[in-house]
Design an enzyme around this catalytic site. Structure first.
Site, short mmCIF file in Angstrom:
data_model
loop_
_atom_site.label_atom_id
_atom_site.label_comp_id
_atom_site.label_asym_id
_atom_site.label_seq_id
_atom_site.Cartn_x
_atom_site.Cartn_y
_atom_site.Cartn_z
N TYR A 31 -14.51 6.70 -13.33
CA TYR A 31 -14.18 5.66 -12.35
C TYR A 31 -14.71 4.31 -12.83
CZ TYR A 31 -14.86 2.73 -8.21
OH TYR A 31 -14.89 1.67 -7.34
N TYR B 46 -18.71 -5.32 -6.38
CA TYR B 46 -19.31 -4.98 -5.09
C TYR B 46 -20.51 -4.06 -5.30
CZ TYR B 46 -14.39 -5.69 -3.63
OH TYR B 46 -13.11 -6.13 -3.44
N LYS C 86 -12.82 0.62 -14.10
CA LYS C 86 -13.12 -0.74 -13.62
C LYS C 86 -13.43 -1.66 -14.79
CE LYS C 86 -12.63 -0.20 -9.20
NZ LYS C 86 -11.54 -0.87 -8.48
N ASP D 124 0.86 -1.19 0.00
CA ASP D 124 0.00 0.00 0.00
C ASP D 124 0.89 1.24 0.00
OD1 ASP D 124 -2.00 2.03 0.87
OD2 ASP D 124 -3.24 0.29 1.33
N LYS E 229 -11.22 5.69 -5.84
CA LYS E 229 -12.61 5.20 -5.87
C LYS E 229 -13.69 6.27 -5.80
CE LYS E 229 -13.06 4.74 -0.90
NZ LYS E 229 -13.64 4.04 0.22
N ASN F 89 -20.04 9.14 0.52
CA ASN F 89 -21.02 8.05 0.57
C ASN F 89 -21.98 8.21 1.75
OD1 ASN F 89 -18.23 6.35 -0.47
ND2 ASN F 89 -20.08 6.40 -1.73
N SER G 280 -16.86 -3.23 -9.41
CA SER G 280 -17.95 -2.49 -8.79
C SER G 280 -19.21 -2.64 -9.61
CB SER G 280 -17.54 -1.02 -8.73
OG SER G 280 -18.65 -0.21 -8.46
P1 NAD Z 1 -9.74 2.68 0.18
O1 NAD Z 1 -9.39 3.96 -0.48
O2 NAD Z 1 -10.10 2.69 1.61
O3 NAD Z 1 -8.56 1.62 -0.03
C1 NAD Z 1 -7.72 1.64 -1.16
C2 NAD Z 1 -6.29 1.46 -0.67
O4 NAD Z 1 -5.42 1.46 -1.81
C3 NAD Z 1 -5.81 2.58 0.24
O5 NAD Z 1 -5.18 2.03 1.37
C4 NAD Z 1 -4.83 3.38 -0.62
O6 NAD Z 1 -3.82 3.99 0.16
C5 NAD Z 1 -4.30 2.31 -1.54
N1 NAD Z 1 -3.81 2.79 -2.85
C6 NAD Z 1 -4.45 3.63 -3.71
N2 NAD Z 1 -3.70 3.81 -4.81
C7 NAD Z 1 -2.58 3.05 -4.66
C8 NAD Z 1 -1.44 2.79 -5.46
N3 NAD Z 1 -1.28 3.40 -6.65
N4 NAD Z 1 -0.48 1.97 -4.99
C9 NAD Z 1 -0.61 1.36 -3.77
N5 NAD Z 1 -1.68 1.57 -2.97
C10 NAD Z 1 -2.65 2.38 -3.40
O7 NAD Z 1 -10.92 2.02 -0.70
P2 NAD Z 1 -11.88 0.80 -0.37
O8 NAD Z 1 -13.23 1.34 -0.08
O9 NAD Z 1 -11.23 -0.10 0.61
O10 NAD Z 1 -11.95 0.12 -1.81
C11 NAD Z 1 -11.06 -0.91 -2.18
C12 NAD Z 1 -11.32 -1.31 -3.62
O11 NAD Z 1 -12.70 -1.66 -3.77
C13 NAD Z 1 -11.08 -0.17 -4.62
O12 NAD Z 1 -10.48 -0.72 -5.77
C14 NAD Z 1 -12.47 0.34 -4.93
O13 NAD Z 1 -12.55 0.90 -6.22
C15 NAD Z 1 -13.29 -0.95 -4.84
N6 NAD Z 1 -14.70 -0.69 -4.53
C16 NAD Z 1 -15.04 0.00 -3.40
C17 NAD Z 1 -16.38 0.28 -3.14
C18 NAD Z 1 -16.77 1.06 -1.91
O14 NAD Z 1 -17.91 1.56 -1.86
N7 NAD Z 1 -15.91 1.22 -0.91
C19 NAD Z 1 -17.39 -0.16 -4.02
C20 NAD Z 1 -17.00 -0.88 -5.16
C21 NAD Z 1 -15.65 -1.15 -5.40
N1 UFG Z 2 -26.90 9.89 -0.76
C1 UFG Z 2 -27.54 10.95 -0.15
N2 UFG Z 2 -26.78 11.82 0.57
C2 UFG Z 2 -25.43 11.69 0.71
C3 UFG Z 2 -24.79 10.59 0.08
C4 UFG Z 2 -25.56 9.72 -0.66
O1 UFG Z 2 -28.76 11.11 -0.26
O2 UFG Z 2 -24.79 12.54 1.37
C5 UFG Z 2 -27.72 8.91 -1.50
C6 UFG Z 2 -27.35 8.81 -2.97
O3 UFG Z 2 -28.07 9.75 -3.74
C7 UFG Z 2 -27.75 7.36 -3.28
C8 UFG Z 2 -27.47 6.62 -1.96
O4 UFG Z 2 -27.46 7.64 -0.95
O5 UFG Z 2 -29.13 7.28 -3.55
C9 UFG Z 2 -26.14 5.87 -1.93
O6 UFG Z 2 -25.10 6.78 -2.31
P1 UFG Z 2 -23.55 6.41 -2.09
O7 UFG Z 2 -22.75 7.59 -2.54
O8 UFG Z 2 -23.32 5.91 -0.71
O9 UFG Z 2 -23.35 5.15 -3.04
P2 UFG Z 2 -23.50 4.99 -4.63
O10 UFG Z 2 -24.49 3.90 -4.86
O11 UFG Z 2 -23.74 6.28 -5.29
O12 UFG Z 2 -22.05 4.50 -5.06
C10 UFG Z 2 -21.29 3.53 -4.31
C11 UFG Z 2 -19.80 3.85 -4.45
C12 UFG Z 2 -19.35 3.60 -5.86
C13 UFG Z 2 -19.72 2.18 -6.27
C14 UFG Z 2 -21.20 1.94 -6.08
C15 UFG Z 2 -21.49 0.49 -6.38
O13 UFG Z 2 -19.54 5.20 -4.11
O14 UFG Z 2 -17.96 3.71 -5.92
O15 UFG Z 2 -21.58 2.23 -4.74
O16 UFG Z 2 -22.85 0.25 -6.39
F1 UFG Z 2 -19.41 2.00 -7.56
#
Ligand code: NAD
Ligand code: UFG
Length: 346
Positions: free
Chosen positions: A148, A176, A152, A31, A84, A198, A124
């Site tokens: 974004y 996810y 993916k 990381d 992300k 989020n 995602s």
């Molecule tokens: P996060 O940002 O908490 O974790 C990502 C980690 O990757 C961090 O620790 C960051 O420091 C590290 N990182 C980023 N760029 C890097 C690089 N170039 N080299 C080495 N390390 C690097 O995010 P998360 O929520 O844990 O998400 C993890 C993965 O899941 C991501 O690929 C994200 O796109 C995917 N994902 C997340 C969600 C969500 O809602 N959290 C939904 C769908 C997919």
């Molecule tokens: N929302 C609000 N207020 C806020 C934040 C969100 O009303 O302050 C609403 C949004 O409009 C949406 C719902 O809450 O209806 C969920 O929003 P999030 O931003 O939590 O999640 P999204 O579904 O928009 O997106 C998330 C991640 C993306 C991922 C996706 C996968 O942010 O990276 O889920 O389904 F791709």
């Protein structure tokens, strides 16, 4: 033999480290800490009573990756590292293509060069774009609507091409839905920098009093109560899905050496249902105000979970109450996230 977890210090990665360590596997975290705090890894060790190997580096640095994979005799990779934030990806698309696409290309090149050809990739539900039918099955068309999501999809395509080119590869693509919640210990959880994008972390910060109220982005969607509906999944269920998926890789035949699977619960909850559930779980009020829709949001998005059940023998066990109470436990114990702890150690 060890498993390399890229992005292992982040939100989902740190929970994955716990799950893999608890199942007896040895874990190396790679990381660059661009969106995480090394404190999360100390907490992982505290929860599991096991030690991690930690390598600070960037996935775009192929030669360092090769050295690390050889040094620890890695047998496979769980790839979380990347950027992300949907909104940020429209403002700075080059950063997203660089980190997510070029970074993954370098990682795959390093894996190929060292003969490590087992990979689980964090994709995602955003790759589906605007749902044409619900629940979303893996066969739904792929049409992401922001940079974004396109990063993916590009990586997914790169992985499918790679798997088709060489039957030694074993690749699992996990799509996810909306990961939320925290480990039940309250020691690790989601720690967003700045204002959360989020819903769940925003609600949690309103409940602790760190923010005044939630902005609900639109109440005129064609849903039960007019607010957006999503498939929220507990992060511990999500990472257990990774363990099942990783174990599945070893059993894949060379004629069918990759898969793409949704990880969700199959249930959709609206924004207002999330607010009410969090109020119940925390016993705190969550004031909100309805504002304009957020651009790019869809009305509803939830998973068809049949393929995950059949292929991985996995379903999500934790319910909405667990998601809210575990998030609350984490934010109560760590109102400023990991920063407070690492500052006091400076
Ligand atoms: P996060 O940002 O908490 O974790 C990502 C980690 O990757 C961090 O620790 C960051 O420091 C590290 N990182 C980023 N760029 C890097 C690089 N170039 N080299 C080495 N390390 C690097 O995010 P998360 O929520 O844990 O998400 C993890 C993965 O899941 C991501 O690929 C994200 O796109 C995917 N994902 C997340 C969600 C969500 O809602 N959290 C939904 C769908 C997919
Ligand atoms: N929302 C609000 N207020 C806020 C934040 C969100 O009303 O302050 C609403 C949004 O409009 C949406 C719902 O809450 O209806 C969920 O929003 P999030 O931003 O939590 O999640 P999204 O579904 O928009 O997106 C998330 C991640 C993306 C991922 C996706 C996968 O942010 O990276 O889920 O389904 F791709």
């Amino acid at each position: 033999m060890s498993i390399l977890i890229t992005g292992g210090a982040g939100y989902i990665g740190s929970h994955c480290c716990v799950s893999f360590l608890e199942s007896g596997l040895d874990v190396v975290v790679f990381d660059n800490f661009s969106n995480s705090n090394p404190e999360s890894l100390k907490r992982v060790e505290q929860i599991t009573g096991r030690s991690l190997k930690i390598e600070q580096g960037d996935i775009r640095d192929q030669s360092t990756l090769e050295t690390v994979m050889k040094r620890h005799a890695c047998e496979g990779v769980i790839h979380f590292a990347g950027l992300k934030a949907v909104g940020e990806s429209s403002q700075d698309p080059l950063a997203y293509y660089d980190n997510n696409v070029i970074g993954t290309h370098r990682l795959l090149s390093a894996m190929d060069a060292t003969g490590v050809r087992k990979l689980i990739f964090s994709s995602s539900a955003t790759v589906y774009g605007e749902p044409k039918s619900l629940p979303l099955t893996e066969e739904h068309s792929l049409n992401p609507v922001n940079p974004y999501g396109r990063t993916k999809l590009f990586v997914e395509d790169m992985l499918r091409d790679l798997a088709a080119s060489n039957s030694e590869w074993r690749v699992g693509i996990l799509r996810y839905f909306n990961p939320v919640g925290a480990h039940s210990s309250g020691l690790i959880g989601e720690d967003p920098l700045g204002v959360p994008n989020n819903l769940m972390p925003f609600i949690a910060q309103v409940a602790t009093g760190r923010r005044e109220r939630l902005n609900v982005f639109g109440d005129d969607y064609p849903t039960r109560d007019g607010t957006g509906v999503r498939d929220y999944i507990h992060v511990v269920d999500l990472v257990e899905g990774h363990l099942q998926a990783y174990e599945k890789l070893a059993k894949l035949p060379s004629s069918s050496n990759s898969f793409s699977v949704n990880l969700g619960t199959g249930n959709g909850y609206s924004v207002l249902e999330m607010v009410k559930a969090f109020e119940r779980g925390s016993n705190q009020p969550v004031p909100y105000e309805v504002v304009e829709r957020r651009s790019g949001d869809v009305a509803e998005c939830y998973a068809d979970t049949q393929k995950a059940e059949e292929l991985l023998a996995w379903t999500a066990d934790r319910n909405l109450g667990d998601m809210c109470s575990d998030t609350w436990h984490w934010v109560r114990k760590n109102p400023l996230g990991y920063a407070a702890e690492s500052d006091s150690n400076d």
